[in-house]
Design an enzyme around this catalytic site. Sequence first.
Site, PDB file in Angstrom:
ATOM      1  N   GLY A   1       0.915  -1.414  -0.114  1.00  0.00           N
ATOM      2  CA  GLY A   1      -0.345   0.404   0.119  1.00  0.00           C
ATOM      3  C   GLY A   1       0.567   1.163   0.030  1.00  0.00           C
ATOM      4  O   GLY A   1       0.404   2.298  -0.823  1.00  0.00           O
TER       5      GLY A   1
ATOM      6  N   ASP B   1       0.518  -4.486  12.152  1.00  0.00           N
ATOM      7  CA  ASP B   1      -0.721  -5.504  10.736  1.00  0.00           C
ATOM      8  C   ASP B   1       0.456  -7.076  10.549  1.00  0.00           C
ATOM      9  O   ASP B   1       1.313  -7.040   9.141  1.00  0.00           O
ATOM     10  CB  ASP B   1       0.853  -4.858   9.638  1.00  0.00           C
ATOM     11  CG  ASP B   1      -0.777  -4.917   8.480  1.00  0.00           C
ATOM     12  OD1 ASP B   1      -1.186  -5.454   8.163  1.00  0.00           O
ATOM     13  OD2 ASP B   1       0.804  -4.163   6.958  1.00  0.00           O
TER      14      ASP B   1
END
Lengths: 831, 195
Positions: free
Chosen positions: A89, A202
Site C-alpha cells: 500500500g 499489521d
Amino acid sequence: MSADCPDFDAFERLVTGELSGPESDAISLHASTCAECGRRLGAVRENLDDVGPLQRVMRRRAAGTDAAGVAAPTQVGPFRIIDEIGRGGMGVVYRAEQANPRRHVAVKLLHPGFGTDGRFERMFQREAHVLARLAHSDIAVVHEAGKAADGRSFLAMELVTGRPLDEYVEHAALPPASKLALFLRICRAVAYAHQRGVIHRDLKPSNVLISDAGEPKVLDFGLAKLLEPDEGETNATVLAEDGRIQGTLPYMSPEQVQGRITEIDVRSDVYSLGVILHELLSGKLPYPIDRRRLADSARTICEAPPQRLTGVDGSLRVEAEAIIRKAMEKEPDCRYSSAAAMADDIHRLLTGQPILARPPTFSYQFRKLVGRHRIAALATTAALILLVGLSVYMSILYAEARSNLIRATKAEALANDEAARARHEADVSGQIRDFLVGIFRVSDPDVGRGGTVTARELLDRAAENVERQMSANPLLKAELIDVIGDVYASLGLYEEGEKHLRRAYDARRSLIPDSLELAATATSLGEVDKRLGRLDAANEELQLAMSIMRRHRGREDLHVMGLLRSLAEVQADRGDAAGAEATMREMVALLRTDPSGRYALPGALNALAGMLADREAFAEGIPFLREAIEASREMHLTVREMLLDKLEGNVAWLLANAGELDEAEEKAERVLKGRRLRLPEMHPDIATPLVTMALIQLRRGKPEAAERFLREALAIRELRLAANHPDIAETQGLLGQALLEQSRLDEAESMLLASYRIFAKEPERNGIPVARAADRLAACCAKAGRSEEAGRWQRIAAGESPPSGLSATLEIDTGESPASTGRDTKRPGER
Amino acid sequence: MEWLTTSTILASLRDFNNQAAWDRFVGRFRIPITRFAQSVGLTEIDSDDVAQETLVAFVEQYRRGDFDRERGRLSQWIFGIAYRKALHERRNKLRRPAELGSAAGHEPDRVDDSDRLSAIWDREWEENVLAQCLDQVQREVKPQTFRAFELVVREALPAARVAEMLGVEIKLVYNAKHRILQRVRELRAEYESLP
C-alpha cells in the site's frame, strides 16, 4: 542454428527496415535457407506485432499501482535497482545492489502519490527509526533510510530471499509440530519487539518471510506504534495520530476493526498471531472474511467465534485450538497479555506440558446446531449454496433474536404462571429446532440426494415445511414466514419475498397489532415494496413500522434509524421533499447521540446536505458535510478514503454554489486529480468535479476556462448517461451560461434549449432547474435583442407561465412565436 | 506459482472442496470483470461484488455442464454473465444515496449499447490475459531478463541504452525481448485452450 546464424537483433532490424542493402539481403537469404532462422524471422515479425498491446498493458499496470505511472528507477540513493520484488500500500520494494559494502539489499520506495500531506512520509521515516531499534535475528535489519533523486523516501533493508509464511508452509508440507516450532520463533521475534516498545499492528503471513534455510524474518514494521516516545519526540506514541486505522482486515483485531485506537496495544498483535496460527495449521482463515464486504467482515471479526481448527489431529488440535481461541478473544483483557505469554504456551504445547489456555465453551446449543449444519451444507454444495446457507444462517440468528422478543412478550402475559411460560418456551424452541433440522437435512449427504441443492430448493422446502409443521401455531408460523420472506428478498427474489412477507404482515396485523414483531415485518415488507417500486404501499408500511417503533422502543434504537432512512428514501421517491428532509433531520439527530450510529452518520449527513442543495440551500448544507467529513475520519481506512473523496467532492460543489470559491477550488482540484488517477477514462464520477471546477470558473468570471471543463464533463455524461438524464441537462445549462458570457449567443441558445427541454419533461420534479434554464434563456434572448421572447422566458422562469414549455421550446427553436402559429404553450387541461 | 492452463483450472473447479482451485480461478478472471463493471459506472466496491457474483454464477453453470464451448468462447460466456450482473447491480443502486446525497438517489440510467460494452469487455479481457501471461513469464525468467524487457518494451528505450543501463551486451537485450515475447505468445495460446 549455427554460429553463423543471425541473432534476434539482426532479424528485428531487418523486419523494422533498419537494415538495407547487402546486409539485409544476406540475412534474408540466410533465413530462406536455414529452417530454424526462417522460423525465427517469422517469430520476430509476430512478436513485434505484440509489442504495442503489451506496452499498453504494462504501462496501465504501472500507472495503476504506482499511482503516477512512474517507471521503475534505475538508481535510488546509493543503490542500483535490479528489479521489483513486491508492492504494498505504501510503496514498491526493489532488489538492489549496494556498492560499499557490496551486497544485495531490499529498497522500499514510497509511492509518489503518497506524502502530499506529509503523513505517509512521516510514517515511512518512523519505520526506519523503529526498525533501527530492533536487532533480532528473526526481524529484518534496516540498513539505511533517505530520499531518492525524485524526492521520494526510501528505506534500504536486509534482503530476505524466501517465501511468505503461508506459501512456504503450503509448499514445504510441514507437519503440525514443525509449523508450531516455526510459529514459536515468529512469536518470540514479535515478543522481542514488544519488549522494546514496538507493536507491529499489521502482522500477517505476507509480512513474515521464510528464508531458503527455513529461517523466519518478520518484515514491515511500518505500521508499528511506539509505546514509549523517544526524547524530543512528543507525539510518537501514535502513528495513526489522526485516528486512521491501519492493518489487513482478516488479521485485524476487533479493537482495530472498530477503530478503538486507544485500545490497540501488544494484545492486538497477539490477536493477529492467533489468526496466523489458525491459518498456518488449518490452511484457512478462522472466519469467512470477504474483503469486499467490509461491514459484514467487521461484524464477523467483532462477534463471531473462530471456526473449529481443522488439519490437525488429536490432542494437539484441542490444545492448539485453545491457544488460538485465547489469542483471538474479542476482549483484549481475555487474551494472552503479550506475545511472550503466547510463545510460552506454544512452547508448553510442544514440550508436552499443560498449557494455560483453557478450552473454550459454547454457550448456545441452538447456534451450534445451525453451525454444524452449515458446515455440512458447505461440504456438499457449491459456492452459491454457501452464500445462501449463510443468508439462511443469518436469518435464523435473526429469527432467534426475534423469538426472544416473542418470548419476552409472552412472558409479560404469563407473568403469574412461570410453569406455563417455561412450557411455552420449550415448545417454541423445540418447534423451531425441528423446523430448522428439517430444512438443513436436505444438505446432509446421508439424508439428502448427495448432490447440489439449489438455493431455491432450500427456500421452497422451508416454505413448504412452514405450512405443514406450523399450522397449529399461527404466531410462530408468521414468524417463520417472515424469515423466509426476508431470505427470498435478500437473494433478490423480491416478488417471492413480498408474497411471504405480506402473509406474515397480514397475520401479525390481525394477531398482534401494535407489536414490535409487526413493526419488523412492516419494515421488511416496506423495503421490498420500495424495491419493487410500490412506493405508496412502502410508505404506508414504513410509516406503520415507525409509529410502532416510536411507541415501543427508544428513539435511539438502530432499527428506528434504519427505518428512518428507508422512509426518507420512499418519501423522496414519491416527491415529498419536505417530508424526506424532516425525516432525515430526525435521523441525523438520532445518529449524533448514539455512539453505535457513527458509521451511519456521514452518509446521513451527506444525504441531508444533498436535500438542502436540491432546494438551493447550499450554505446551510456545508456545515453538515463538514461534520460528515469529521465523522468519517473515525471509519476504517478503506471505507474512509472512498467516503472522504465523495464528501470532499460534495462540499466543494456546495462551497462553489455558496460562493466560497478559494476553498471550493482547492477541494475540487484535489478530488478531480484523485479520480483521474484512480478511475477508468471517461468514468462518470470524473464529470462531477469537472462541473464543480467549471462552476468556480464561471463565478470567477472566466467563462473560457469553465467551457473547457464543461465540454469534457458533457462528453463523459453524454457517453455514459441516458439521453435525457438531468446531469446532462445540468452540464448543458452551465455550458450555455459559459457561452452566453462569451457572447457566443447562437451556441449558447442551442445549449440552453437542450438543457431546458430535458428539465421541462418533468416540470414537477425539476421546478428550480426549469426556472433557472428559462432565466438563462431569457438573458440570452435579451442579449440578442429579442425582448419579446426574453419576456416570455422570464414569465416561465417566474412561474407565471406554465413551466412545461415543451411546445414553447419547439416554437422558439424553430423561430416561430406561439402567437404566430396559434399553438398553445400550455399543457392540456390548463387554462 | 505453477502456471496452469485454463482447462486445468476449470477442471479442478469440479471439486467442490478445492479452495485453491477457486482462488486460482478468481485470480485469473476477477480483474477484467471489475474493470468492466467500473466502465459501466459502478464503484470499486460494487464492481468487486459484480465480479464475485459473476464468478460464482459461472462456476455454478460450469459445474452443471451448461458451459458449452461450441456455443461460444469462454470470455464471451463470462461476459454474458458479467453484463447481466453489472446492469442488475446498477439497478440495485437506485435504492442507495447518489453521490450528491439525495435520499432518493439519482443513480443514472445509463445508455448501454451492447457494441460499446462488448468492445470494453474485449479490451479488458485481452489486457488481463496479457497481464497474466507477463506475470508468469516474470516468474520464469531471471530478474535481469525481465527488467531488460520492461525497459525496452514498457519504457520504449533503445536496446543500446538498456544494454548500457544494465551492463550487458546489446544482443542479450534483444534476446530477452524476443524470448519473452515468444513465451507470452505460447502462454496466451494455452490460456483459452479448452478441451
